[in-house]
Design a protein around this motif. Structure first.
Motif, PDB file in Angstrom:
ATOM      1  N   LEU A 170     -26.527  31.201  53.819  1.00  0.00           N
ATOM      2  CA  LEU A 170     -26.294  30.409  52.611  1.00  0.00           C
ATOM      3  C   LEU A 170     -25.138  30.971  51.799  1.00  0.00           C
ATOM      4  CD1 LEU A 170     -29.922  29.524  51.494  1.00  0.00           C
ATOM      5  CD2 LEU A 170     -28.178  28.017  52.420  1.00  0.00           C
ATOM      6  N   VAL A 171     -25.053  32.313  51.704  1.00  0.00           N
ATOM      7  CA  VAL A 171     -23.965  32.916  50.940  1.00  0.00           C
ATOM      8  C   VAL A 171     -22.630  32.513  51.549  1.00  0.00           C
ATOM      9  CG1 VAL A 171     -22.852  35.090  50.350  1.00  0.00           C
ATOM     10  CG2 VAL A 171     -25.318  34.842  50.052  1.00  0.00           C
ATOM     11  N   ILE A 172     -22.549  32.548  52.886  1.00  0.00           N
ATOM     12  CA  ILE A 172     -21.300  32.154  53.535  1.00  0.00           C
ATOM     13  C   ILE A 172     -20.928  30.721  53.153  1.00  0.00           C
ATOM     14  CG2 ILE A 172     -20.264  31.599  55.773  1.00  0.00           C
ATOM     15  CD1 ILE A 172     -21.740  34.007  56.907  1.00  0.00           C
ATOM     16  N   SER A 173     -21.932  29.829  53.198  1.00  0.00           N
ATOM     17  CA  SER A 173     -21.598  28.437  52.900  1.00  0.00           C
ATOM     18  C   SER A 173     -21.186  28.271  51.440  1.00  0.00           C
ATOM     19  CB  SER A 173     -22.773  27.526  53.257  1.00  0.00           C
ATOM     20  OG  SER A 173     -23.818  27.742  52.354  1.00  0.00           O
ATOM     21  N   ILE A 174     -21.811  29.027  50.551  1.00  0.00           N
ATOM     22  CA  ILE A 174     -21.450  28.910  49.127  1.00  0.00           C
ATOM     23  C   ILE A 174     -20.022  29.385  48.895  1.00  0.00           C
ATOM     24  CG2 ILE A 174     -21.936  29.852  46.834  1.00  0.00           C
ATOM     25  CD1 ILE A 174     -24.908  29.873  47.631  1.00  0.00           C
ATOM     26  N   VAL A 175     -19.699  30.537  49.464  1.00  0.00           N
ATOM     27  CA  VAL A 175     -18.354  31.074  49.278  1.00  0.00           C
ATOM     28  C   VAL A 175     -17.336  30.175  49.983  1.00  0.00           C
ATOM     29  CG1 VAL A 175     -16.855  33.051  49.715  1.00  0.00           C
ATOM     30  CG2 VAL A 175     -19.227  33.405  49.032  1.00  0.00           C
ATOM     31  N   ALA A 176     -17.670  29.714  51.177  1.00  0.00           N
ATOM     32  CA  ALA A 176     -16.721  28.906  51.938  1.00  0.00           C
ATOM     33  C   ALA A 176     -16.364  27.643  51.173  1.00  0.00           C
ATOM     34  CB  ALA A 176     -17.320  28.546  53.302  1.00  0.00           C
ATOM     35  N   ILE A 177     -17.374  26.957  50.616  1.00  0.00           N
ATOM     36  CA  ILE A 177     -17.073  25.730  49.880  1.00  0.00           C
ATOM     37  C   ILE A 177     -16.320  26.066  48.602  1.00  0.00           C
ATOM     38  CG2 ILE A 177     -18.079  23.746  48.697  1.00  0.00           C
ATOM     39  CD1 ILE A 177     -20.352  23.832  50.710  1.00  0.00           C
ATOM     40  N   GLY A 178     -16.655  27.203  47.982  1.00  0.00           N
ATOM     41  CA  GLY A 178     -15.984  27.593  46.747  1.00  0.00           C
ATOM     42  C   GLY A 178     -14.512  27.873  46.954  1.00  0.00           C
ATOM     43  N   VAL A 179     -14.195  28.515  48.076  1.00  0.00           N
ATOM     44  CA  VAL A 179     -12.802  28.890  48.322  1.00  0.00           C
ATOM     45  C   VAL A 179     -12.056  27.750  48.993  1.00  0.00           C
ATOM     46  CG1 VAL A 179     -11.316  30.552  49.483  1.00  0.00           C
ATOM     47  CG2 VAL A 179     -13.491  31.280  48.517  1.00  0.00           C
ATOM     48  N   PHE A 180     -12.737  27.040  49.830  1.00  0.00           N
ATOM     49  CA  PHE A 180     -12.062  26.039  50.646  1.00  0.00           C
ATOM     50  C   PHE A 180     -12.868  24.738  50.621  1.00  0.00           C
ATOM     51  CE2 PHE A 180     -10.436  24.458  54.827  1.00  0.00           C
ATOM     52  CZ  PHE A 180      -9.108  24.483  54.487  1.00  0.00           C
ATOM     53  N   PRO A 181     -12.898  24.069  49.463  1.00  0.00           N
ATOM     54  CA  PRO A 181     -13.778  22.903  49.305  1.00  0.00           C
ATOM     55  C   PRO A 181     -13.456  21.763  50.259  1.00  0.00           C
ATOM     56  CG  PRO A 181     -12.355  23.185  47.381  1.00  0.00           C
ATOM     57  CD  PRO A 181     -12.171  24.389  48.223  1.00  0.00           C
ATOM     58  N   LYS A 182     -12.227  21.782  50.788  1.00  0.00           N
ATOM     59  CA  LYS A 182     -11.816  20.686  51.669  1.00  0.00           C
ATOM     60  C   LYS A 182     -12.756  20.516  52.853  1.00  0.00           C
ATOM     61  CE  LYS A 182      -7.627  18.949  53.710  1.00  0.00           C
ATOM     62  NZ  LYS A 182      -6.502  19.369  54.513  1.00  0.00           N
ATOM     63  N   LEU A 183     -13.409  21.607  53.241  1.00  0.00           N
ATOM     64  CA  LEU A 183     -14.401  21.564  54.325  1.00  0.00           C
ATOM     65  C   LEU A 183     -15.347  20.378  54.160  1.00  0.00           C
ATOM     66  CD1 LEU A 183     -15.709  25.207  54.762  1.00  0.00           C
ATOM     67  CD2 LEU A 183     -14.526  23.817  56.460  1.00  0.00           C
ATOM     68  N   VAL A 184     -15.761  20.151  52.936  1.00  0.00           N
ATOM     69  CA  VAL A 184     -16.727  19.093  52.672  1.00  0.00           C
ATOM     70  C   VAL A 184     -16.084  17.895  51.993  1.00  0.00           C
ATOM     71  CG1 VAL A 184     -18.870  18.531  51.501  1.00  0.00           C
ATOM     72  CG2 VAL A 184     -18.562  20.794  52.474  1.00  0.00           C
ATOM     73  N   THR A 185     -15.169  18.176  51.041  1.00  0.00           N
ATOM     74  CA  THR A 185     -14.644  17.069  50.240  1.00  0.00           C
ATOM     75  C   THR A 185     -13.825  16.101  51.080  1.00  0.00           C
ATOM     76  OG1 THR A 185     -12.801  18.466  49.644  1.00  0.00           O
ATOM     77  CG2 THR A 185     -14.599  18.304  48.076  1.00  0.00           C
ATOM     78  N   GLU A 186     -13.137  16.629  52.076  1.00  0.00           N
ATOM     79  CA  GLU A 186     -12.289  15.744  52.888  1.00  0.00           C
ATOM     80  C   GLU A 186     -13.111  14.606  53.474  1.00  0.00           C
ATOM     81  OE1 GLU A 186      -9.024  16.526  56.377  1.00  0.00           O
ATOM     82  OE2 GLU A 186     -11.056  17.243  56.665  1.00  0.00           O
ATOM     83  N   ILE A 187     -14.270  14.965  53.995  1.00  0.00           N
ATOM     84  CA  ILE A 187     -15.085  13.963  54.664  1.00  0.00           C
ATOM     85  C   ILE A 187     -15.804  13.074  53.641  1.00  0.00           C
ATOM     86  CG2 ILE A 187     -17.230  15.259  54.937  1.00  0.00           C
ATOM     87  CD1 ILE A 187     -17.111  14.438  57.919  1.00  0.00           C
ATOM     88  N   PHE A 188     -16.187  13.684  52.505  1.00  0.00           N
ATOM     89  CA  PHE A 188     -16.801  12.875  51.447  1.00  0.00           C
ATOM     90  C   PHE A 188     -15.821  11.824  50.936  1.00  0.00           C
ATOM     91  CE2 PHE A 188     -20.420  15.812  49.965  1.00  0.00           C
ATOM     92  CZ  PHE A 188     -21.363  14.901  50.375  1.00  0.00           C
ATOM     93  N   LYS A 189     -14.539  12.214  50.809  1.00  0.00           N
ATOM     94  CA  LYS A 189     -13.535  11.278  50.299  1.00  0.00           C
ATOM     95  C   LYS A 189     -13.490  10.028  51.150  1.00  0.00           C
ATOM     96  CE  LYS A 189     -10.282  13.999  47.688  1.00  0.00           C
ATOM     97  NZ  LYS A 189      -9.377  15.138  47.909  1.00  0.00           N
ATOM     98  N   VAL A 190     -13.574  10.213  52.465  1.00  0.00           N
ATOM     99  CA  VAL A 190     -13.577   9.063  53.377  1.00  0.00           C
ATOM    100  C   VAL A 190     -14.765   8.161  53.043  1.00  0.00           C
ATOM    101  CG1 VAL A 190     -13.769   8.371  55.774  1.00  0.00           C
ATOM    102  CG2 VAL A 190     -12.489  10.422  55.177  1.00  0.00           C
ATOM    103  N   GLY A 191     -15.928   8.801  52.898  1.00  0.00           N
ATOM    104  CA  GLY A 191     -17.133   8.019  52.649  1.00  0.00           C
ATOM    105  C   GLY A 191     -17.096   7.301  51.310  1.00  0.00           C
ATOM    106  N   ILE A 192     -16.654   8.029  50.272  1.00  0.00           N
ATOM    107  CA  ILE A 192     -16.655   7.438  48.922  1.00  0.00           C
ATOM    108  C   ILE A 192     -15.659   6.288  48.841  1.00  0.00           C
ATOM    109  CG2 ILE A 192     -16.138   7.895  46.508  1.00  0.00           C
ATOM    110  CD1 ILE A 192     -18.720   9.178  47.265  1.00  0.00           C
TER     111      ILE A 192
END
Lengths: 508, 494
Positions: free
Chosen positions: A480-502
């Motif tokens: 969980l810590v890895i995922s928290i830090v990863a999204i914090g530093v490199f949000p594109k991991l998740v936001t890129e795909i969310f942008k498509v959906g939204i």
């Protein structure tokens, strides 16, 4: 991906549960088998996530069986598919299920049943996110109740029976209205489909396109409120939140992780996919008309949740109430759908979606840590704790990371989500956003104060002889810590795909 | 009686013949257990004859001077009734040790009663229907009293008296219908009513038809366990032998719904009339399910609780019955009755599973109190899971048949502009969660009174398993049953 892939993803945990029920008898065997199944499922989900083509967008990997209920008057299909909105939530579910399986390591009471229910729960939540047929969605939504009821009432503590029943009644009450809404949408003349989205490649025309500008069987506003009730209960939004602190407080650790991490997201997902996605062009009523209501309820939830959190003396109840506050940000982001001067920026909705994922990981980590504390100290009462940092550094570090992420420290995932929400909603609701932003200040207050009282301060002799977290305990924490830090530093991991959906969700 | 008539009536006649055969064999043999197998296996004959009628539909489905029909609707219910009876007989084998020496009489009464029900669903003349109803009710009263304990005798007497009263009301209503239309033939009534409306006026030139409808619904309402005629249900359910309760709650109720569907949808199915009785039924549905669920909440005896639950389910079924006015095409028009038929089958398999599991468990523990089920998950894991599954199906949680049944009737209601009724229905479902889940919780959570394993005899165990499989199959893959129900519904819709 081949046809049937998503069915495998959804039903793998249930199949594992069946294997446990029929063949496995030895407790430690069952533990390893369940953990193995959830990890395998996580791997499959990661493959799915990576394989989703962001360039093309839309619904992909469609898994369809047309003749499930082929009669007139109720034509339902078995229809699974993944798109930009559901993909990150599926990933979150996979991750947190594996975390929950690890966190259940210390369960000794009725191990076999426990893991069966946990795995069934995982299947039902995955089904909710991946089902694109409204009836199928509803079925998965309802199935989830039974494992939760069992998990809270058998393995819970305190007033577990009361809390389990309260959880079921609140959710059933919400979904009862949702059912009427779904049926009314389906039965409105000219609709005659349960498809929740249009999938051109399959020749499916979905409800959002079909109901645009049409007269519905029941006025669109009423249908919207029916559906919204169910999602508001699930999120939970003030004033229908009261089941949540009880359920959380009395649930075992792993179940709290699932509940806060993924089950609440079912409400947020429904709000985005259905309340927003389907009601932007309906006749006589649009979701934009009630954006003010969403924003108001969101701000009340944020502030009320935070103030109540400040007063909590039970660690778990504290984290539970902070969820009410944090899920308020999701709704606040969604309320920006009304836009300014006819244009809608997607920032608020993107932030709302991202907040769901970050809240899932952060609160998951918090509950996990609280569980580790409780396992050792056998109390969650804050005044009894204190000075744990010296004795249990590993546990303290994980709580510090979770807490800092929760209060929105830059570099961790909470910050990105909240700032995106505020950016999106400030233009639309300047005053309400300003009040809502105050919730972040309160969050800093309750998180830091909680940590000070629990982990710092003078050394507490009571817990002298108890060991810190061990290797197995730390596996889910590190994930969980890895995922928290990863999204914090490199949000594109998740936001890129969310942008498509939204961007596919917003029709105006 | 021509050969054609005999062929049409063969399922009913073979069941009655089987009843006679059982009582004769009972006189000859000393050991009574083979009688159970004789009755169970003997039911294959009517089943085969019904199958024969289904696949070789006779040229005219109507016989015996136009009073009896073997249309798909009747055959659908024949399958349901024969299946239920067979299952009850097999599962009752365990229970019938409580009335040793009287198994023959028990089986004969069950078979006679079911032959009456089969005639009831097949009749297309109200006089025949009335006679068939009496044939089904009198053995049922004797069956309710079969344990010969105080409670059981009270149950039997109550059933007998109230049944007679409701028959009288029914007969009175039928007289009004006859007076208004000049015929006892169900299709003839429709023609007569259509004739009345030919000049453009409404069918209610006189209020006689509506008065008749109200009394007919009240008369059959007794059998359907519809409020306000539900008072007998909890007492009879608590006192009567459990297999008899299962039989009454499924077979008797299905047959009553079948004949009401036929009368309302065939004889009184004109648009003007339908609008009126649909409102009446809708109001009764709302009262019935609310009363059933609220009264079930505080019950401590599981059979009594299921008695009130069966009242609630009569309410849900009435929702489908009220949903007559589809908003557009004829496909919608059948949604209500089709939903009712699906619901009846779903309810049958569910209730069979629940009652069989209860028979299996209480046979060992000897107590019908809910508290007696404490910790049963440890003492009888498989039976507890099956019982929980049945209760979840009654509550309407997917993936069970009960869930889809509710979806179908509520969907039909929303479609007919009865959204308010569907809303009352779903709220009622939420209320019912309290008492169904309480039993589940007791079984899985509470400490058992003893650690002794509860095992069941093979027949009842197998019957429970088959019924549970049915409720899962119809809940996951309902399409073939729905097609079947659709075929059947065209028998009553003109």
């Amino acid at each position: 991906m081949f046809e049937g892939w998503l069915s495998i993803v959804v039903f793998l945990p249930a199949a594992a549960a069946l294997v446990i029920a029929l063949f496995l008898r030895n407790d430690s065997q069952i533990r390893w088998f369940a953990i193995g199944a959830t990890v395998l499922n996580l791997i499959l989900i990661v493959i799915t996530y990576v394989d989703y083509d962001r360039g093309i967008g839309g619904v992909q990997m469609v898994d369809r069986y047309q003749d499930w209920i082929p009669i007139d008057g109720l034509r339902a299909e078995f229809l699974l598919g993944i798109d930009g909105l559901s993909a990150p939530l599926v990933l979150l579910t996979g991750l947190l299920t594996a975390v929950a399986a690890f966190a259940s390591w210390r369960i000794t009471l009725r191990v076999r049943e426990y893991f069966i229910w946990l795995l069934v729960l995982s299947t039902s939540v995955l089904g909710v996110f991946l089902a694109l047929d409204f009836l199928l969605f509803f079925i998965f939504w309802e199935i989830e109740l039974i494992p939760m009821f069992m998990l809270i009432s058998i393995w819970g503590s305190g007033r577990n029976r009361y809390s389990a029943m309260k959880f079921v009644i609140f959710t059933l009450g919400g979904s009862a209205f949702m059912l009427i809404g779904i049926l009314a949408l389906f039965l409105s003349s000219g609709v005659d489909t349960f498809a929740m989205v249009s999938i051109p490649s399959e020749g499916i025309e979905g409800i959002p396109d079909l109901i645009a500008g049409k007269d519905l069987l029941i006025p669109a506003g009423v249908i919207w409120f029916f559906l919204f009730t169910a999602f508001a209960v699930k999120m939970p939004l003030w004033p229908v939140h009261s089941w949540l602190p009880d359920a959380h407080t009395d649930a075992p650790t792993a179940v709290s992780i699932m509940l806060a991490g993924v089950l609440l997201k079912m409400g947020g997902y429904g709000l985005l996919r259905i309340s927003v996605g389907m009601f932007q062009e309906t006749k006589g009523f649009q979701v934009q008309d009630v954006a003010w209501l969403l924003a108001t309820l969101a701000v009340i939830s944020i502030i009320y949740g935070a103030i109540v959190t400040l007063q909590q003396k039970d660690l778990k109840r504290l984290v539970a109430f902070s969820s009410v506050s944090h899920m308020g940000f999701v709704v606040l982001g969604v309320s920006s759908i009304v836009g300014v001067g006819g244009t809608v920026t997607h920032a608020g909705l993107n932030g709302a979606a991202l907040q769901m994922v970050t809240h899932g990981t952060i609160t998951g980590l918090m509950f996990l840590t609280v569980g580790l504390v409780y396992d050792r100290a056998h109390t969650r009462y804050i005044p009894d704790l204190g000075g744990l940092a010296l004795r249990w550094p590993l546990i303290t570090i994980s709580m510090v990371i979770a807490g800092l992420a929760s209060l929105g420290l830059p570099g961790l995932s909470g910050f990105v989500a909240e700032i995106t929400v505020f950016l999106g909603t400030y233009e639309v609701w300047p005053w309400l956003t300003a009040i809502g932003a105050f919730g972040v200040v309160l969050a800093a207050g309750y998180v830091l104060w909680m940590m000070q009282r629990t982990f710092f301060g003078p050394r507490n002799e009571r817990f002298q002889d108890i060991e810190d977290a061990n290797f197995v305990d730390m596996i889910p924490v590190v994930a969980l810590v890895i995922s928290i830090v990863a999204i914090g530093v490199f949000p594109k991991l998740v936001t890129e795909i969310f942008k498509v959906g939204i961007s596919e969700l917003v029709r105006i | 009686m021509t050969a054609h008539d005999l062929w049409l009536l063969s399922p009913e006649l073979s069941v009655a013949g089987l009843a006679v055969l059982v009582i004769i064999v009972d006189l000859i043999i000393d050991k009574k257990t083979p009688l159970i197998w004789l009755a169970a296996i003997g039911l294959l004959v009517p089943l085969g004859l019904t199958l024969g009628l289904w696949f070789n539909t006779p040229e005219t489905e109507i016989g015996v001077f136009g009073t009896v029909t073997a249309d798909r609707f009747a055959l659908f219910f024949h399958f349901l009734l024969i299946g239920t009876t067979g299952a009850v007989i097999i599962a009752g084998a365990t229970y019938s040790k409580k009335f040793v020496g009287f198994q023959g009489e028990f089986l004969t009464l069950v078979l006679l009663s079911v032959s009456g029900m089969m005639l009831l669903v097949a009749s297309r003349d109200v006089i025949t229907a009335y006679v068939a109803l009496e044939l089904s009710a009198l053995p049922a009263a004797a069956l309710a009293a079969f344990l010969r304990t105080d409670r059981s005798l009270e149950a039997g007497l109550k059933f007998l008296l109230l049944s007679a009263l409701s028959s009288a009301v029914l007969l009175y209503g039928l007289v009004y219908l006859y007076g208004a239309t000049g015929t006892t033939d169900i299709s003839g009534m429709l023609e007569a009513i259509n004739g009345m409306t030919a000049d453009g006026g409404r069918a209610f030139g006189s209020s006689a038809i509506m008065l008749g409808v109200v009394m007919v619904v009240a008369g059959f309402g007794f059998k359907m366990a519809m409020a306000p005629f539900q008072m007998w249900v909890p007492d009879v359910y608590e006192g009567a032998p459990t297999p008899v309760v299962a039989f009454l709650s499924i077979a008797s109720k299905s047959a009553a719904f079948a004949i009401v569907l036929r009368v309302l949808y065939t004889a009184l199915g004109t648009e003007g009339l339908a609008a009126d009785w649909s409102t009446l039924i809708a109001i009764l549905a709302a009262i019935t399910m609310t009363a059933g669920n609220l009264l079930a909440l505080s019950q401590q005896n599981i059979k009594r609780m299921l008695g009130y639950s069966t009242v609630a389910h009569a309410g849900y079924l009435l929702v489908g019955l009220a949903a007559v006015a589809g908003n557009s095409d004829s496909a919608d028009f059948i949604a209500g009755p089709q939903g009712v038929l699906f619901y009846l089958v779903a309810y049958a398999v569910t209730n069979l599973a629940v009652f069989f599991a209860i028979i299996a468990i209480t046979n060992k523990t000897g107590s019908d109190m809910i508290s007696g089920f404490a910790g049963m998950a440890r003492r009888a894991p498989v039976l507890s899971v099956l019982l929980a599954l049945g209760l979840l199906s009654l509550l309407g949680i997917p993936p069970t048949a009960g869930f889809l049944g509710k979806i179908f009737v509520f969907s039909a209601a929303v479609d007919s502009g009865l959204a308010w009724l569907a809303i009352i229905g779903v709220i009622n479902s939420v209320v019912s969660a309290f008492y169904y889940l309480r039993v589940v919780r007791t079984m899985f959570l509470d400490e058992p009174e003893s650690e002794e394993r509860v095992t069941a005899d093979i027949p009842v165990w197998a019957a429970t398993l088959v019924a549970s499989a049915g409720l899962l199959i119809f809940g996951i893959a309902p399409s073939s049953l729905l097609e079947f129900a659709k075929d059947a519904v065209f028998g009553v819709i003109t």
